[in-house]
Design an enzyme around this catalytic site. Sequence first.
Site, PDB file in Angstrom:
ATOM      1  CE1 TYR A  33      42.169  -3.306 -20.845  1.00  0.00           C
ATOM      2  CE2 TYR A  33      43.441  -2.664 -18.918  1.00  0.00           C
ATOM      3  CZ  TYR A  33      43.300  -3.423 -20.055  1.00  0.00           C
ATOM      4  OH  TYR A  33      44.298  -4.296 -20.415  1.00  0.00           O
ATOM      5  CE  LYS A 149      45.184  -0.403 -21.075  1.00  0.00           C
ATOM      6  NZ  LYS A 149      45.840  -1.705 -21.098  1.00  0.00           N
ATOM      7  CD  GLU A 182      50.201  -6.470 -27.345  1.00  0.00           C
ATOM      8  OE1 GLU A 182      50.556  -5.459 -26.737  1.00  0.00           O
ATOM      9  OE2 GLU A 182      49.107  -6.584 -27.934  1.00  0.00           O
ATOM     10  CG  LEU A 207      47.627  -1.379 -25.893  1.00  0.00           C
ATOM     11  CD1 LEU A 207      46.213  -1.043 -26.356  1.00  0.00           C
ATOM     12  CD2 LEU A 207      47.647  -1.622 -24.392  1.00  0.00           C
TER      13      LEU A 207
END
Length: 287
Positions: A33, A149, A182, A207
Amino acid sequence: MPRIAYVNGRYVPHAHAMVHVEDRGYQFADAVYEVCEVARGYVIDMTRHLDRLDRSLGELRIAWPMQRSALTIVLREVIRRNGIVNGMVYLQVSRGVAPRDHVFPPATVKPAMVVTAKRIDPASAASRAASGVKIITVPESRWERVDIKTVGLLPNTLAKQKAKEKGAQEAWFVDPDGTVKEGGSTNAWIVSRDGRLVTRPADFGILRGITRATVMDVAGKLGLTVEERPFTVEEAMKAREAFITSATSLVMPVIEIDGAPVANGHPGTVSAALREAFFDVAEKTLA
Ligand code: PMP
């Protein structure tokens, strides 16, 4: 204005936007996505988002659902049909619909694609940025390929739910060595004591955020130095500032980590300057 979604070639009312029960995104999280910010009638950083989509699809060997140029038209059409000036557009591509079987379906099965868009009030985002957000830390529990992702976001949802239950807005995944990976849906940054922007390298383990990349451009314009290296939770707590970045939160100051204040517990000037300059520096495509 009624909400409209794009589902596999059709623009449909949001309430009737359905995918098949044997969509591989639903069955196996076999889908990728992207989320792009829409600001002042522009899609922000569309080139970078579609480049990352290309990489995610390539890593999973999912074909593009349509030509890239056609996909940009669909994104803009969904934004237009929903009358979005400020908000976000969401795009998901799955490997398609096929009888449930772990291995890939035959190449004749075409990828499935959905696009939705949502309005976000810029005033509420600005007021959130003015007050800053609280973070909790959680042990890293995700698979190794978080650089792709995918919609496999269960650890992220659990971490963010835990944050919410503790009165915080984001959770940072932390490695056993104490370094910050993250957030559940954001990249993590600090401003070191000597004024450098520090963020973890995005070669693996996190990411590669699009906002992260554009914030690096903004930092360059503002004459700030960016250092890509891991930092610890301890260092973040003692930092001059901390902040998180994503397409929907842009640059969001962090004022508290695990209940302890960052610096004086108020948003800092560097995060504010980065947020302020972001729109001008980012790539803008008329929606
Ligand atoms: N890390 C994770 C795990 C995310 O889900 C996101 C948001 N998609 C980000 C970082 C930030 O990426 P971007 O700036 O491209 O929104």
